[in-house]
Design an enzyme around this catalytic site. Structure first.
Site, PDB file in Angstrom:
ATOM      1  N   VAL A 186       5.354  13.555 -17.694  1.00 41.29           N
ATOM      2  CA  VAL A 186       3.941  13.924 -17.607  1.00 41.29           C
ATOM      3  C   VAL A 186       3.039  12.748 -17.274  1.00 41.29           C
ATOM      4  CG1 VAL A 186       4.220  15.912 -19.117  1.00 41.29           C
ATOM      5  CG2 VAL A 186       3.565  13.681 -20.104  1.00 41.29           C
ATOM      6  N   TYR A 204      -3.275   8.453 -32.895  1.00 42.91           N
ATOM      7  CA  TYR A 204      -2.774   9.823 -32.741  1.00 42.91           C
ATOM      8  C   TYR A 204      -3.917  10.813 -32.916  1.00 42.91           C
ATOM      9  CZ  TYR A 204       0.435  13.786 -33.248  1.00 42.91           C
ATOM     10  OH  TYR A 204       1.106  14.971 -33.064  1.00 42.91           O
ATOM     11  N   ASN A 220       2.693  20.840 -23.520  1.00 44.32           N
ATOM     12  CA  ASN A 220       3.254  20.627 -24.848  1.00 44.32           C
ATOM     13  C   ASN A 220       3.753  19.208 -25.067  1.00 44.32           C
ATOM     14  OD1 ASN A 220       4.881  21.410 -27.418  1.00 44.32           O
ATOM     15  ND2 ASN A 220       6.438  20.673 -25.983  1.00 44.32           N
ATOM     16  N   LYS A 272      -5.300  13.492 -29.980  1.00 43.96           N
ATOM     17  CA  LYS A 272      -5.245  14.933 -30.215  1.00 43.96           C
ATOM     18  C   LYS A 272      -6.649  15.544 -30.273  1.00 43.96           C
ATOM     19  CE  LYS A 272      -0.813  15.343 -30.211  1.00 43.96           C
ATOM     20  NZ  LYS A 272      -0.121  16.083 -29.117  1.00 43.96           N
TER      21      LYS A 272
END
Length: 269
Positions: free
Chosen positions: A56, A147, A82, A151
């Site tokens: 990705v 993180y 995902n 997100k």
């Protein structure tokens, strides 16, 4: 998979990071419903065994996958961004290189996928984009700034995508699970090894596995939910933040103090 350009009657679904974990579970759940699924992953061991090559972080890989989808199916009904990696660390321990890795994969991986397929979805005036974020995108525990930030950015990306593409019949959905049993921590990298150990235990001791999360994701999509909280822990934590911000802050700061004590113990043993 057929090379015909005739669009199949079954839903056409592309899932990234589908060699294992939640990606594999989501692919299987759609296949059980009769969908045709293109499983993609960067894992060389999985490529050629029912999995198509896609890193990705590679725009060339994304272009190749788009060309494959158009020549094979003639369109796409569901794009599932995902693929992601675990990581993070305390603010004074994590390095900028570790931040950059998480941004490149967790955030820009979803950005690349969305940007690659948006022209196709706009032309066909239909489709869904499903971004797998994390409860960390809504609830931000100590020790996980990098993180959490990536997100949270995926949550923002999804909302923006939904607004921008609504006029073309395209919907956007973000999935924010709490800890569940998966191999995500197998690829965790970072200098904050004490934190990694703590999070690994939380993942390994979680009540739910990827199949249960995948089932809840599809149920959320069936309901048209733009924000999918697929497990009770995620719903409880986000509910606390929305209904009682002071209580949420107390809880998170107590967890931060506990983390500081645990990591100090690990580092001084």
């Amino acid at each position: 998979m057929s090379s015909t350009s005739t669009a199949p009657s079954a839903p056409r679904v592309l899932v990234t990071g589908a060699a294992r974990g939640l990606g594999a579970a989501l692919a299987a759940a759609w296949e059980e419903r009769g969908a045709v699924v293109l499983r993609t992953d960067r894992d060389d061991a999985a490529v050629g065994q029912g999995v198509h090559r896609l890193d990705v972080t590679s725009e060339a890989d994304w272009s190749a996958v788009r060309d494959h989808v158009e020549s094979t199916w003639g369109g796409l009904d569901v794009l599932v961004n995902n693929a992601g990696v675990a990581g993070g660390g305390r603010l004074d321990v994590a390095t900028i290189a570790e931040w950059q890795r998480l941004v490149e994969i967790n955030l820009l991986g979803a950005v690349r996928g969305t940007a690659t397929f948006t022209p196709l979805l706009k032309r066909q005036r239909s489709g869904r984009i499903v971004n797998v974020a994390s409860l960390a995108g809504l609830v931000h525990p100590a020790g996980m700034a990098a993180y959490n930030a990536t997100k949270a950015a995926v949550v923002a990306l999804t909302e923006t995508t939904g607004h921008e593409l609504a006029g073309y019949g395209v919907t956007a959905h973000v999935v924010c699970p709490s800890y569940f049993r998966t191999g995500l921590m197998d690829g965790a990298e970072g200098t904050d090894t004490a934190l990694t150990g703590v999070v690994t235990q939380l993942v390994e001791n979680a009540r739910l596995g990827p199949d249960e999360i995948a089932s809840a994701v599809l149920a959320g999509l069936d309901a048209g939910d733009e924000l999918i909280l697929p497990d009770p822990d995620a719903r409880a934590a986000y509910g606390l933040k929305r209904s009682d911000r002071a209580g949420y802050d107390r809880t998170m700061r107590a967890q931060a103090a506990k983390l500081a004590a645990l990591t100090h113990h690990e580092e001084t043993r």
